[in-house]
Design a protein around this motif. Structure first.
Motif, mmCIF file in Angstrom:
data_model
loop_
_atom_site.group_PDB
_atom_site.id
_atom_site.type_symbol
_atom_site.label_atom_id
_atom_site.label_comp_id
_atom_site.label_asym_id
_atom_site.label_seq_id
_atom_site.Cartn_x
_atom_site.Cartn_y
_atom_site.Cartn_z
ATOM 1 N N THR A 19 7.937 -6.274 -0.139
ATOM 2 C CA THR A 19 8.058 -5.590 1.279
ATOM 3 C C THR A 19 8.012 -4.273 1.342
ATOM 4 N N LYS A 20 8.317 -3.508 0.194
ATOM 5 C CA LYS A 20 8.064 -2.123 0.152
ATOM 6 C C LYS A 20 6.632 -1.813 0.204
ATOM 7 N N ASP A 21 5.896 -2.883 -0.554
ATOM 8 C CA ASP A 21 4.642 -2.321 -0.759
ATOM 9 C C ASP A 21 3.758 -2.553 0.642
ATOM 10 N N VAL A 22 4.243 -3.694 1.169
ATOM 11 C CA VAL A 22 3.724 -4.098 2.496
ATOM 12 C C VAL A 22 3.861 -2.904 3.422
ATOM 13 N N LEU A 23 4.877 -2.298 3.527
ATOM 14 C CA LEU A 23 5.014 -1.118 4.506
ATOM 15 C C LEU A 23 4.064 -0.111 4.198
ATOM 16 N N VAL A 24 3.503 0.293 3.205
ATOM 17 C CA VAL A 24 2.677 1.246 2.745
ATOM 18 C C VAL A 24 1.394 1.216 3.486
ATOM 19 N N THR A 25 1.262 -0.090 3.994
ATOM 20 C CA THR A 25 -0.145 -0.429 4.637
ATOM 21 C C THR A 25 -0.121 0.258 5.975
ATOM 22 N N THR A 26 0.971 0.639 6.415
ATOM 23 C CA THR A 26 0.784 1.247 7.981
ATOM 24 C C THR A 26 0.406 2.612 8.069
ATOM 25 N N LEU A 27 -0.114 3.032 6.708
ATOM 26 C CA LEU A 27 -0.790 4.385 6.773
ATOM 27 C C LEU A 27 -2.331 4.237 6.780
ATOM 28 N N LEU A 28 -2.884 2.907 6.561
ATOM 29 C CA LEU A 28 -4.076 2.664 6.686
ATOM 30 C C LEU A 28 -4.899 2.978 7.626
ATOM 31 N N SER A 29 -4.488 2.449 9.193
ATOM 32 C CA SER A 29 -5.056 2.754 10.094
ATOM 33 C C SER A 29 -4.104 2.296 11.333
ATOM 34 N N LYS A 30 -4.588 2.610 12.606
ATOM 35 C CA LYS A 30 -3.495 2.146 13.875
ATOM 36 C C LYS A 30 -3.489 0.583 13.663
ATOM 37 N N ARG A 31 -4.331 -0.056 13.220
ATOM 38 C CA ARG A 31 -4.289 -1.725 13.395
ATOM 39 C C ARG A 31 -3.214 -1.868 12.400
ATOM 40 N N TRP A 32 -3.187 -1.264 11.088
ATOM 41 C CA TRP A 32 -2.345 -1.686 10.232
ATOM 42 C C TRP A 32 -0.690 -1.134 10.830
ATOM 43 N N ARG A 33 -0.667 -0.391 11.507
ATOM 44 C CA ARG A 33 0.752 0.395 11.906
ATOM 45 C C ARG A 33 2.027 -0.636 12.088
ATOM 46 N N PHE A 34 1.489 -1.915 12.721
ATOM 47 C CA PHE A 34 2.661 -2.638 13.377
ATOM 48 C C PHE A 34 2.134 -3.999 12.698
ATOM 49 N N LEU A 39 -1.976 -11.371 7.021
ATOM 50 C CA LEU A 39 -0.658 -11.701 6.916
ATOM 51 C C LEU A 39 -0.188 -12.601 5.877
ATOM 52 N N GLN A 40 -1.142 -13.397 5.498
ATOM 53 C CA GLN A 40 -1.052 -14.141 4.346
ATOM 54 C C GLN A 40 -0.992 -13.460 3.189
ATOM 55 N N ILE A 41 -1.937 -12.592 3.017
ATOM 56 C CA ILE A 41 -2.206 -11.725 1.663
ATOM 57 C C ILE A 41 -0.864 -10.873 1.473
ATOM 58 N N LEU A 42 -0.299 -10.246 2.744
ATOM 59 C CA LEU A 42 0.591 -9.356 2.576
ATOM 60 C C LEU A 42 2.138 -10.107 2.131
ATOM 61 N N SER A 43 2.195 -11.432 2.753
ATOM 62 C CA SER A 43 3.112 -12.124 2.273
ATOM 63 C C SER A 43 3.619 -12.266 0.992
#
Length: 423
Positions: free
Chosen positions: A25-40, A17-21
């Motif tokens: 935010t547009k790029d942060v939402l791309v990480t939802t595609l990585l795996s189920k863990r990243w989805r939310f 979360l610190q890295i994503l901060s």
């Protein structure tokens, strides 16, 4: 690749979360595609950054994205909300008001709202002015005309107000005084801000930047009043005249003063504690009171764009006994033709040249007669000088550069260990 993915998955959520901060935010939402863990996981990111430019300045896409992501965001405390929006969004004021209300409800601690320059400033919702959780507030081209009776920024330590419109002359001092913990203040004036005199009274203030951003200021009744007894760093740029008076500022260690005031005696007379000083003035006689000693000054940068700048240099090297670094540079287009009168060398050798000066740097050196006189004097009498760096103007021809090198290389040097370098 699998190993790398596994190592990333093993990191704790707090670290991720610190890295994503620190990502848009547009790029942060791309990480939802990585795996189920990243989805939310993105919904718990404590810092949200929205910039219209990341959406090719297409407003509907941008506003819909911000609305949706804020609606789905679940972090209990919103550490930071950063919004950059432009006039292509015709509903910018309405949209920003909604987003700011959501941030206040989420106990936002850092808020930055930037609206495109040159447009009519947007108003912010009144709920912002009673937000007690804010520690950092940065605003650009917004209107605070509604802030007069609602301000309660008790926790704000950093306040940046760029091209902001106020209700009247008393609004800005009221906002500043409401920030009882204020340590960092930036104020950039703009035409039509409804302010004549910016009064800064802040007992805890550490850093202060005061700028005027346009030539649409007239008269000598437009200026700054400062009472900041704990101030450490001052940056003031005012290219359109006026004044700056200091009431109480005994602990400043670093200052940048770039102004065209007719008289700066009260301003510079309050900076005797500085260790680093950058100056660009139009006056030498009225620069600071006679008898003033900059007893702690070790690093001086002086702009050479003003007429008779060499007279100010003479005063400063005589009144700065501990000076170790001297840098000369023409920051601006020369403000007036240089007078024909020659440079008057100091009557007696300044103490700083005899004992302390170690570095001498001249940027955009032209090799004029007066410049040669100043340079050769310093090279001759600075007996502890370790390095002299001369950087000619980029427009100088190879022949001109060769002449400069030859003249300075052949001039006497007081220090046998001085290294003369040409950039």
């Amino acid at each position: 690749m699998v190993g790398s993915r596994d190592r990333l998955s093993q990191l704790p959520d707090d670290f991720l979360l610190q890295i994503l901060s620190w990502l848009p935010t547009k790029d942060v939402l791309v990480t939802t595609l990585l795996s189920k863990r990243w989805r939310f996981l993105w919904t718990l990111v404590p810092r949200l950054n929205y910039d219209l430019r990341h959406y090719d300045n297409i407003c509907p896409r941008f506003t819909q994205f911000v609305d949706r992501s804020l609606l789905l965001h679940k972090a209990p405390v919103l550490e930071s909300l950063n919004i950059k929006i432009g006039s292509v969004c015709f509903t910018a004021e309405k949209d920003v008001a909604v987003w700011v209300r959501i941030a206040v409800e989420r106990f936002v601690r850092e808020l930055s709202v930037s609206y495109c320059s040159g447009e009519e400033p947007i108003r912010l919702p009144k709920c912002l002015f009673s937000c007690t959780t804010l520690a950092v507030l940065k605003l650009k081209n917004v209107s605070l005309v509604d802030a007069s009776c609602y301000v309660g920024f008790k926790s704000v330590k950093t306040l940046h107000l760029l091209d902001v419109r106020y209700l009247d002359d008393q609004s800005l001092p009221r906002i500043i005084s409401s920030c009882s913990c204020l340590e960092d203040l930036v104020v950039q004036r703009c035409p039509g801000d409804n302010v004549n005199v910016v009064t800064v009274t802040a007992p805890c203030l550490k850093t202060l930047s005061l700028h005027k951003s346009s030539q649409a200021f007239e008269g000598d009744d437009d200026g700054f009043l400062i009472d900041a007894p704990e101030l450490k760093r001052l940056d003031i740029e005012d290219y359109w005249g006026g004044f700056c008076y200091i009431e109480n500022m005994p602990e400043v260690v670093e200052a940048n003063v770039d102004v065209i005031y007719k008289n700066t005696e009260k301003l510079l007379g309050s900076l005797t504690s500085v260790k680093r000083l950058a100056l660009c003035l139009i006056t030498s006689d009225a620069a600071y009171p006679a008898g003033t000693i900059f007893s702690q000054l070790v690093h001086l940068e002086l702009c050479t764009c003003a007429p008779r700048w060499w007279d100010l240099l003479t005063r400063l090297i005589e009144d700065s006994p501990k000076l170790r670094v001297l840098k000369l540079r023409q920051k601006h287009i020369r403000r007036a033709p240089s007078p024909k009168a020659g440079w008057k060398q100091p009557v007696s050798l300044p103490k700083c040249l005899l004992i302390h000066l170690e570095t001498f740097k001249w940027e955009l050196y032209e090799g004029s007669q007066k410049q040669k006189e100043v340079a050769t004097f310093i090279l001759k009498h600075a007996i502890r000088l370790k390095r002299a760096i001369i950087s000619p103007k980029p427009t100088s021809t190879l022949l001109e550069k060769h002449e400069m090198l030859k003249e300075l290389s052949s001039s006497p040097r007081g220090s046998s260990t001085c290294e003369l370098l040409f950039d």
